[in-house]
Scaffold this active site. Structure first.
Site, mmCIF file in Angstrom:
data_model
loop_
_atom_site.group_PDB
_atom_site.id
_atom_site.type_symbol
_atom_site.label_atom_id
_atom_site.label_comp_id
_atom_site.label_asym_id
_atom_site.label_seq_id
_atom_site.Cartn_x
_atom_site.Cartn_y
_atom_site.Cartn_z
ATOM 1 N N LYS A 1 -22.734 63.052 5.153
ATOM 2 C CA LYS A 1 -24.138 63.419 5.339
ATOM 3 C C LYS A 1 -24.770 62.573 6.444
ATOM 4 O O LYS A 1 -25.526 63.061 7.278
ATOM 5 C CB LYS A 1 -24.902 63.263 4.011
ATOM 6 C CG LYS A 1 -24.568 64.387 3.041
ATOM 7 C CD LYS A 1 -25.006 64.151 1.605
ATOM 8 C CE LYS A 1 -24.431 65.265 0.718
ATOM 9 N NZ LYS A 1 -24.622 65.039 -0.709
ATOM 10 N N GLN B 1 -27.526 61.013 -4.492
ATOM 11 C CA GLN B 1 -26.190 61.569 -4.709
ATOM 12 C C GLN B 1 -25.847 61.559 -6.200
ATOM 13 O O GLN B 1 -25.998 60.546 -6.877
ATOM 14 C CB GLN B 1 -25.165 60.741 -3.901
ATOM 15 C CG GLN B 1 -23.767 61.299 -3.899
ATOM 16 C CD GLN B 1 -23.639 62.644 -3.180
ATOM 17 O OE1 GLN B 1 -24.377 62.940 -2.255
ATOM 18 N NE2 GLN B 1 -22.701 63.460 -3.617
ATOM 19 N N ASP C 1 -32.381 68.930 -1.879
ATOM 20 C CA ASP C 1 -31.322 69.536 -2.691
ATOM 21 C C ASP C 1 -31.841 70.777 -3.428
ATOM 22 O O ASP C 1 -31.056 71.565 -3.946
ATOM 23 C CB ASP C 1 -30.874 68.551 -3.792
ATOM 24 C CG ASP C 1 -29.698 67.683 -3.373
ATOM 25 O OD1 ASP C 1 -28.809 68.197 -2.690
ATOM 26 O OD2 ASP C 1 -29.683 66.497 -3.773
HETATM 27 N N1 GUN Z 1 -22.968 65.644 -5.729
HETATM 28 C C1 GUN Z 1 -22.117 66.666 -5.436
HETATM 29 N N2 GUN Z 1 -22.768 67.630 -4.742
HETATM 30 C C2 GUN Z 1 -24.036 67.209 -4.591
HETATM 31 C C3 GUN Z 1 -25.181 67.770 -3.950
HETATM 32 O O1 GUN Z 1 -25.164 68.869 -3.393
HETATM 33 N N3 GUN Z 1 -26.315 67.012 -4.019
HETATM 34 C C4 GUN Z 1 -26.362 65.822 -4.635
HETATM 35 N N4 GUN Z 1 -27.524 65.161 -4.653
HETATM 36 N N5 GUN Z 1 -25.320 65.274 -5.243
HETATM 37 C C5 GUN Z 1 -24.161 65.962 -5.224
#
Ligand code: GUN
Length: 285
Positions: free
Chosen positions: A53, A97, A120
């Site tokens: 990211k 996350q 998200d």
């Molecule tokens: N963990 C696995 N996929 C994601 C996601 O799309 N967003 C977040 N915040 N955590 C994750």
């Protein structure tokens, strides 16, 4: 034999669009776009996702702010950080996350993120906005799936769409998005009876059940568009999806590979959401 949908290519296109728009915002309005990424603990998969990211932020010209917190961070400390980020004008999007360590209530943390910065789209306000079709951002994975379907020029209107999996992150919002595009949508899950029969009715089949090679070619309708959200390891430790690619590609018209299908889309859609958040916060959109 199916045409393979190249997620890396479509993702690169989305990132290019975001980068161009970001550069324009900076030139014309003097705006910078910032994403805060919070990781708690040492989950190795989460570490890889967070690094990807950050890298994507650099590629599109965003500032990224990383907060790597110790495994023993308390819920209160994490909520305090979210509160600071909610009020920080440099931060347009906040991503915490998941999964979080067991002693932290994920729902409480998600609910604490300002819906305007919830890139998200996990906050109940954003989930509700998706239900009524009046949303600013879409959850990244289902949004990426829609973009991949769009890349095949398939018209969803009136098509039988089958979503396998009912998670809050993928299955449920995916079904809503297909419905908004006038698909006739069926959601299947681990308790569904006649799964094979239902799968065989699908013009568009989206699989997000988290079981390696669960959907085999005999469950795929001739000419279907097959989108595989899964990310598993097979018996030899090799990355594979929820769809048995080898047998399914003989039936499908279009199919996503794993890796290189849905995976790369998730991050580019996160970049797109962050850009949208920054524009909305600046009153541009
Ligand atoms: N963990 C696995 N996929 C994601 C996601 O799309 N967003 C977040 N915040 N955590 C994750």
């Amino acid at each position: 034999m199916a045409q393979i949908i190249n997620g890396k290519e479509v993702s690169a296109t989305v990132k290019r669009e975001v980068a161009e728009d970001t550069a324009r915002l900076r030139e014309e309005k003097g705006l910078k776009v910032g994403l805060a990424v919070v990781i708690v603990g040492n989950n190795p998969a989460s570490r890889v996702y967070v690094n990807n990211k950050k890298k994507a932020c650099e590629e599109v010209g965003f500032q990224s702010f990383e907060y790597a917190l110790d495994e023993n961070t308390t819920q209160e400390q994490l909520l305090d950080l979210v509160d600071v980020l909610n009020r920080d004008d440099r931060v347009n999007g906040i991503l915490v996350q998941l999964p979080l360590p067991k002693h932290i209530d994920e729902t409480a943390v998600i609910n604490a993120i300002s819906p305007e910065k919830d890139v998200d789209a996990f906050h109940p306000v954003n989930v509700g906005r998706i239900m009524i079709g009046n949303y600013s951002f879409l959850p990244c994975t289902p949004a990426g799936v829609m973009r991949l379907i769009e890349s095949t020029c398939t018209d969803i209107t009136g098509k039988q769409c089958v979503v396998i999996g009912r998670s809050n992150i993928v299955g449920k919002p995916q079904a809503m998005l297909l419905l908004q595009k006038n698909g006739t949508v069926t959601i299947c899950h681990s308790k569904t009876k006649n799964l094979k029969e239902i799968c065989l009715s699908a013009d568009i089949l989206v699989v997000a059940i988290g079981r390696a090679k669960f959907i085999t070619g005999d469950m795929v309708k001739e000419g279907a568009v097959v989108i595989d959200v899964g990310m598993n390891r097979d018996e030899n430790g090799k990355l594979c999806g929820d769809v048995d690619f080898e047998s399914a590609e003989k039936k499908a018209s279009y199919i996503t590979p794993v890796p290189g299908g849905v995976g790369p889309m998730t991050i580019s859609m996160l970049m797109k959401n962050t850009l949208t958040a920054s524009k909305q916060q600046a009153g541009i959109e």
